[in-house]
Design a protein around this motif. Structure first.
Motif, short mmCIF file in Angstrom:
data_model
loop_
_atom_site.label_atom_id
_atom_site.label_comp_id
_atom_site.label_asym_id
_atom_site.label_seq_id
_atom_site.Cartn_x
_atom_site.Cartn_y
_atom_site.Cartn_z
N ILE A 7 -7.73 -9.24 -10.42
CA ILE A 7 -7.07 -9.30 -11.74
C ILE A 7 -6.19 -8.07 -11.93
N LEU A 8 -6.74 -6.90 -11.65
CA LEU A 8 -5.97 -5.66 -11.79
C LEU A 8 -4.74 -5.68 -10.88
N ASN A 9 -4.94 -6.10 -9.63
CA ASN A 9 -3.82 -6.16 -8.68
C ASN A 9 -2.70 -7.06 -9.20
N ASP A 10 -3.07 -8.22 -9.73
CA ASP A 10 -2.07 -9.15 -10.27
C ASP A 10 -1.37 -8.57 -11.49
N GLU A 11 -2.13 -7.88 -12.33
CA GLU A 11 -1.55 -7.28 -13.55
C GLU A 11 -0.49 -6.25 -13.20
N VAL A 12 -0.72 -5.47 -12.14
CA VAL A 12 0.23 -4.43 -11.74
C VAL A 12 1.58 -5.06 -11.39
N VAL A 13 1.52 -6.13 -10.61
CA VAL A 13 2.76 -6.80 -10.18
C VAL A 13 3.47 -7.42 -11.38
N ALA A 14 2.69 -7.98 -12.30
CA ALA A 14 3.28 -8.59 -13.49
C ALA A 14 3.89 -7.54 -14.41
N ALA A 15 3.18 -6.41 -14.60
CA ALA A 15 3.61 -5.39 -15.55
C ALA A 15 4.66 -4.45 -14.97
N GLN A 16 4.66 -4.29 -13.62
CA GLN A 16 5.55 -3.33 -12.96
C GLN A 16 5.33 -1.92 -13.49
N SER A 17 4.10 -1.63 -13.89
CA SER A 17 3.79 -0.31 -14.41
C SER A 17 2.28 -0.15 -14.44
N ALA A 18 1.84 1.01 -14.93
CA ALA A 18 0.41 1.25 -15.10
C ALA A 18 -0.06 0.82 -16.49
#
Length: 94
Positions: free
Chosen positions: A55-66
């Motif tokens: 989930i975290l990995n996918d969120e990073v790609v979606a958000a393009q940020s921390a």
């Protein structure tokens, strides 16, 4: 300049073990995030982190940020993940 590269974040210590995030960057975009280290000592760690990390990995790609949401029930992992991620973003100048 558009070459794909990987950048390793700092390893962040938690009471359960280290969390270390690696990002893959291509053309100034984050194309993937993975963990190099994650607490995996016991069933509890494994259950939480096998759920939280994708989930975290996918969120990073979606958000393009921390600027990502913590995963409910995996607060310690999430906080350390975000810290390690931020250090990788800093190194990548993103």
């Amino acid at each position: 300049a558009n070459a794909t590269r990987t950048v390793d974040g700092d390893a962040v210590m938690t009471r359960f073990g280290n969390v270390q995030v690696q990002i893959t960057v291509a053309g100034g975009k984050i194309t993937a995030a993975n963990v190099l280290q994650i607490p995996w000592r016991d069933r509890h760690d494994q259950q939480i982190n096998s759920y939280a990390v994708p989930i975290l990995n996918d969120e990073v790609v979606a958000a393009q940020s921390a600027n990502i949401d913590m995963v409910s029930g995996a607060t310690v992992t999430s906080v350390a993940y975000i810290q390690s991620l931020q250090s990788a973003l800093d190194q990548a100048n993103l």
